[in-house]
Design an enzyme around this catalytic site. Structure first.
Site, PDB file in Angstrom:
ATOM      1  CB  CYS A 154      78.846  94.865  22.488  1.00  8.63           C
ATOM      2  SG  CYS A 154      79.685  93.743  21.356  1.00  8.63           S
TER       3      CYS A 154
ATOM      4  CD  GLU B 291      78.598  88.365  19.600  1.00 10.04           C
ATOM      5  OE1 GLU B 291      79.220  87.892  20.560  1.00 10.04           O
ATOM      6  OE2 GLU B 291      78.392  89.587  19.445  1.00 10.04           O
TER       7      GLU B 291
HETATM    8  C1  UDX Z   1      79.456  92.380  25.909  1.00 10.96           C
HETATM    9  C2  UDX Z   1      78.579  91.242  26.431  1.00 10.96           C
HETATM   10  O1  UDX Z   1      78.986  90.896  27.762  1.00 10.96           O
HETATM   11  C3  UDX Z   1      78.649  90.040  25.505  1.00 10.96           C
HETATM   12  O2  UDX Z   1      77.775  89.013  25.940  1.00 10.96           O
HETATM   13  C4  UDX Z   1      78.266  90.486  24.102  1.00 10.96           C
HETATM   14  O3  UDX Z   1      78.339  89.420  23.189  1.00 10.96           O
HETATM   15  C5  UDX Z   1      79.160  91.624  23.635  1.00 10.96           C
HETATM   16  O4  UDX Z   1      79.078  92.696  24.581  1.00 10.96           O
HETATM   17  P1  UDX Z   1      82.056  92.978  25.932  1.00 10.96           P
HETATM   18  O5  UDX Z   1      81.658  94.260  25.297  1.00 10.96           O
HETATM   19  O6  UDX Z   1      83.197  92.212  25.359  1.00 10.96           O
HETATM   20  O7  UDX Z   1      80.814  91.959  25.952  1.00 10.96           O
HETATM   21  O8  UDX Z   1      82.455  93.277  27.446  1.00 10.96           O
HETATM   22  P2  UDX Z   1      81.800  93.169  28.906  1.00 10.96           P
HETATM   23  O9  UDX Z   1      82.660  92.316  29.737  1.00 10.96           O
HETATM   24  O10 UDX Z   1      80.372  92.838  28.863  1.00 10.96           O
HETATM   25  O11 UDX Z   1      82.000  94.670  29.425  1.00 10.96           O
HETATM   26  C6  UDX Z   1      81.432  95.777  28.746  1.00 10.96           C
HETATM   27  C7  UDX Z   1      81.757  97.062  29.465  1.00 10.96           C
HETATM   28  O12 UDX Z   1      81.063  97.126  30.705  1.00 10.96           O
HETATM   29  C8  UDX Z   1      83.230  97.263  29.790  1.00 10.96           C
HETATM   30  O13 UDX Z   1      83.593  98.599  29.523  1.00 10.96           O
HETATM   31  C9  UDX Z   1      83.322  96.976  31.279  1.00 10.96           C
HETATM   32  O14 UDX Z   1      84.367  97.666  31.902  1.00 10.96           O
HETATM   33  C10 UDX Z   1      81.964  97.475  31.748  1.00 10.96           C
HETATM   34  N1  UDX Z   1      81.490  96.843  32.983  1.00 10.96           N
HETATM   35  C11 UDX Z   1      81.207  95.509  33.009  1.00 10.96           C
HETATM   36  C12 UDX Z   1      81.301  97.619  34.117  1.00 10.96           C
HETATM   37  O15 UDX Z   1      81.546  98.825  34.107  1.00 10.96           O
HETATM   38  N2  UDX Z   1      80.824  97.021  35.243  1.00 10.96           N
HETATM   39  C13 UDX Z   1      80.500  95.703  35.303  1.00 10.96           C
HETATM   40  O16 UDX Z   1      80.056  95.243  36.353  1.00 10.96           O
HETATM   41  C14 UDX Z   1      80.717  94.930  34.144  1.00 10.96           C
END
Ligand code: UDX
Length: 438
Positions: free
Chosen positions: A267, A158
């Site tokens: 994740c 996923e």
């Molecule tokens: C992630 C993956 O994006 C997704 O494809 C996978 O299935 C599950 O893990 P998620 O954990 O829901 O999804 O959140 P995501 O939007 O990827 O952000 C993860 C973390 O990275 C957050 O804490 C966010 O604040 C941080 N982040 C994200 C940053 O610090 N900078 C960015 O540019 C993007």
């Protein structure tokens, strides 16, 4: 389009979204969970997670009789008058103390599936698992499948992001199918036939690696820009301008180049560890992943470093945390940077006030957040505070009336952990403003 009977084992974030969205596509789905409390809540129409769009889909599909809940794999695989063509394994793979993934729930489900399938069944691994898990699932099924019922194991990782999971499911960038037979591929293609986005068919191990490699690569991008932000602060450059300039290069791209106080969630931190661990176990020291993790840990201390630099002694001072969830549009507190930050601050005997639009009930249950005063809204939170720390970039916080906040704070210090605010506007409202990498 063919409609399939589907059983989804595990009704957490991944399982519930997957099952509900498959029902939305027209399939008949039974979601299984062994947690009786969660199950009765689901049956009563209460959704245990905050995920935009999900409650509406669940309500609609239940009304149409396409989505059901069951307490056991046996029941899920063989609902009255039916038999599941496809069973998804979507149970948790939490990290062990050494960083490796705990796959005992996956094994237990594989055994249950083996004992309860009656005809050809496609067994799909949806949980995020280390490479070669598909082989183990297959071996487990063949061990307990005494009647030799035919089956295939598929890896179908996923790529759902919390907060946009429904949208991500219905509009995927790609659908990855790691298969071992044409028969399983046909069923899986049929399952997703109405979705847009390319279908990539690979062997099972490559599909498993696509998931771990994708999440680790995205985490690497974030740590990279966070490292650049630290250098920007040292030389007086602006990381937002640097990221913009980098991101316009099509080979780099603008996404996941937002600096901040570190990534969290269930994740990235766990998958990074598990990917490092499995690489090491296979004889490759993937040291880059270790550096990505170290940079992320360092980044979480940004708030402490700044607050000490600006407020001198911290004991007895009041710090207001705006946002607790690991990112906006979710109530998920797992591995949220806010938890580490709150712990670092309470070690320094700071009075912590905090607020979050949806994650407060979960945060209040956490032992690590003991001693935090939870507030109903941002203004109540910043009242009398010596520092406002923006932790999660919720839209509500972006709209904060900074002039009003300035008037009610004791010391007008704003630490913008997600570079949400316009520095010029914050300064014009009277704040001493610090952004990450600025
Ligand atoms: C992630 C993956 O994006 C997704 O494809 C996978 O299935 C599950 O893990 P998620 O954990 O829901 O999804 O959140 P995501 O939007 O990827 O952000 C993860 C973390 O990275 C957050 O804490 C966010 O604040 C941080 N982040 C994200 C940053 O610090 N900078 C960015 O540019 C993007």
């Amino acid at each position: 389009m063919n409609k399939y009977n589907i059983c989804v084992v595990g009704s957490g974030y991944v399982g519930l979204v997957t099952g509900s969205c498959l029902a939305e596509l027209g399939h008949r789905v039974v979601c299984v969970d062994s947690d009786r409390k969660k199950l009765s809540a689901l049956k009563a129409g209460k959704i245990p997670i905050y995920e935009p769009g999900l409650p509406e889909i669940i309500k609609r599909c239940r009304k149409l009789g396409r989505l059901h809940f069951a307490a056991s794999v046996k029941e899920g695989l063989n609902p009255p008058g039916q038999r599941a063509d496809v069973v998804f394994i979507a149970v948790g793979t939490p990290p062990r103390a050494d960083g490796s993934a705990d796959l005992s729930a996956v094994e237990a489900v594989a055994e249950e599936i083996a004992k309860n399938i009656k005809d050809y069944t496609v067994v799909v691994d949806k949980s995020t698992v280390p490479v070669e898990t598909g082989d183990w699932v297959s071996r487990t099924i063949s061990r307990f499948n005494k009647k030799g019922v035919p089956y295939d194991v598929v890896s179908n990782p996923e790529f759902l992001s919390e907060g946009t999971a429904v949208k991500d499911f219905l509009n995927p960038d790609r659908i990855v199918l790691g298969v071992t037979s044409a028969r399983a591929e046909k069923v899986m293609r049929g399952l997703y036939a109405s979705l847009p986005g390319p279908v990539i068919v690979t062997d099972v191990k490559s599909a498993e690696l696509i998931k771990h490699a994708s999440n680790s690569f995205l985490a690497t991008k974030i740590s990279f820009i966070n490292a650049v932000s630290a250098l920007c602060e040292k030389v007086g450059a602006d990381v937002s301008q640097v990221a913009h300039g980098m991101g316009l290069d099509k080979r780099i791209g603008p996404l996941f180049l937002r600096p901040g106080i570190g990534f969290g969630g269930f994740c990235f931190p766990k998958d990074l560890e598990a990917f490092y661990w499995i690489s090491k176990q296979k004889g490759y020291d993937f040291s880059l992943l270790k550096a990505v993790k170290d940079i992320n840990e360092f980044q979480k201390s940004w708030v402490i470093r700044k607050v000490e630099e600006k407020l001198w002694n911290l004991e007895g001072k009041t710090i207001a945390l705006l946002g607790l969830a690991f990112k906006p549009h979710t109530d998920d507190m797992r591995f949220a940077p806010s938890v580490d930050i709150a712990q670092m601050l309470s070690q320094r005997r700071v009075k912590i006030r905090a607020t979050d639009p949806v994650a407060m009930p979960r945060a209040q249950e956490m032992p690590a957040m003991k001693g935090v005063t939870f507030c109903r809204n941002a203004y109540e939170c910043v009242k009398g505070a010596d520092c406002l720390v923006l932790i999660t970039e919720w839209p509500q916080f972006k709209d904060l009336d900074l002039k009003r906040a300035f008037k009610i704070m004791r010391t007008p210090l704003l630490l913008d952990g997600r570079n949400l605010y316009d520095p010029a506007k914050a300064r014009a409202a009277g704040f001493t403003y610090c952004g990450v990498g600025k």
